[in-house]
Write an enzyme that holds these catalytic residues in place. Structure first.
Site, PDB file in Angstrom:
ATOM      1  N   SER A 180      43.097  43.301  42.291  1.00 51.04           N
ATOM      2  CA  SER A 180      42.336  43.249  43.639  1.00 51.04           C
ATOM      3  C   SER A 180      42.830  43.742  44.765  1.00 51.04           C
ATOM      4  CB  SER A 180      41.724  41.684  43.963  1.00 51.04           C
ATOM      5  OG  SER A 180      40.864  41.662  44.611  1.00 51.04           O
ATOM      6  N   ASP A 277      31.745  42.300  38.528  1.00 45.32           N
ATOM      7  CA  ASP A 277      32.760  42.232  39.386  1.00 45.32           C
ATOM      8  C   ASP A 277      32.141  43.425  40.434  1.00 45.32           C
ATOM      9  OD1 ASP A 277      34.583  42.581  41.385  1.00 45.32           O
ATOM     10  OD2 ASP A 277      36.331  43.225  40.054  1.00 45.32           O
ATOM     11  N   HIS A 307      34.964  38.851  38.503  1.00 44.52           N
ATOM     12  CA  HIS A 307      36.347  39.350  39.512  1.00 44.52           C
ATOM     13  C   HIS A 307      37.746  38.724  38.731  1.00 44.52           C
ATOM     14  CE1 HIS A 307      38.455  41.333  42.388  1.00 44.52           C
ATOM     15  NE2 HIS A 307      39.083  40.160  42.995  1.00 44.52           N
TER      16      HIS A 307
END
Length: 333
Positions: A180, A277, A307
């Site tokens: 991320s 996501d 995600h």
């Protein structure tokens, strides 16, 4: 109505409710990620530094901190980079080394997160790829906006290239990775290493990376996921505002690597994305831009996952296994 019939009706109602909860535009997802998505949506609020401890605890629970792979040793260290003292967590495989090094950068929208988050997977990679994982506790926004956290990650990488042998590492075999926001920082470290020197990277592992701070919700995956699966436009917009309070910084390739003029000469990349996501499309677009600049890329999208593969054990482990495969290959080349 008999008790038996009533019980059957109740069971059917529960099954319908669970089906509706797990149903997505692309099919069914597991009950755990569906529940976490619902709970996160119900509890959404603006981030404040005072919220960080609670957010870290919740994030650690989702990502599986505190469960080391068998045989891996964990220790805490500090790196004095000259700019700041950066705490790190080492995950060392069995044996004496010297081991190839993986600099790991945790996620958390640059606002939250700890170096021992995803510990189960970090230590699995350390053991299976026989690498020394150095997980960086970089400075967080909003107290320390861009580029403070990036400087920490890059400076630790340079320090390891000079002193990694002190910890049983091989300074000539260093890779970088993250998830991320950590994937964003890892991509930026790779760009800086190419342009500024100080460390030569063997590979970059980008799990559900942020690569675009400009278009955000214009990507189709933003519309597909909406605000329904942990991460959405609202959360990402807030993260960008706090990480890059000067909006001009969002054009910088260290924040939006997707728009870097030149991606040639970067190390081989593994990019994994999740179908539900919002970041899916920009991660995959970055893979295509890297390929267009002759960078070797392995790209894998995992279906019906949210995600960072939260609460989805099989996709998360499969993503880690792909990282192990890449590290083995580049470290024995």
């Amino acid at each position: 109505m008999s008790l038996g019939v009533l019980a059957i009706i109740c069971l059917l109602l529960i099954m319908v409710a669970l089906f509706c909860l797990c149903r997505t535009p692309v099919g069914l997802i597991g009950l755990k990620p569906a529940l976490i998505s619902r709970l996160t949506k119900m509890g959404a609020k603006d981030f404040k530094p005072a919220d960080r401890a609670g957010a870290d605890k919740f994030t650690g629970m989702m990502l599986g901190s505190g469960k080391l792979a068998a045989g891996v040793r964990k220790s805490g260290v500090n790196v004095n980079t000259g700019e700041s003292t950066v705490p790190c967590v080492l995950y060392s495989p069995a044996g004496e080394g010297p081991f190839p090094i993986l600099v790991w950068i945790h996620g958390g929208c640059w606002l939250v997160g700890r170096p021992d988050h995803s510990e189960r997977e970090i230590s699995y990679i350390a053991r299976e790829a026989n690498v020394l994982v150095v997980s960086v506790d970089y400075r967080l926004a909003p107290e320390h906006p861009f580029p403070a956290g990036l400087n920490d990650c890059f400076n630790v990488s340079i320090w390891l290239a000079q002193h990694g042998a002190e910890w049983g590492g091989d300074p000539t075999r260093i890779s970088v990775g993250g998830s991320s926001a950590g994937g964003n920082l890892a991509a930026a470290v790779a760009l800086r290493a190419r342009d500024e020197g100080g460390v030569t990277l063997r590979s970059q592992i980008l799990r559900v990376p942020i690569t675009d701070a400009l278009k955000t919700d214009e990507w189709p995956s933003y519309k597909l996921a909406g605000e329904n699966y942990v991460l959405g436009k609202r959360g990402m917009s807030e993260a960008f505002e706090l990480y890059t309070p000067d909006a001009k910084d969002r054009h910088h390739p260290w924040v939006s690597p997707l728009y870097a003029d030149n991606l040639a000469g970067l190390p081989p990349a593994l990019i994994t994305t999740a179908e539900l996501d919002p970041l899916r499309d920009q991660g995959e677009a970055y893979a295509e831009r890297l390929r267009a600049h002759n960078v070797t890329v392995t790209l894998q999208r995992f279906p019906r996952t949210i995600h960072d593969f939260i609460a989805s054990a099989k996709p998360l482990r499969a993503s880690s296994a792909m990282a192990v495969e890449l590290l083995r290959r580049v470290n024995t080349a």
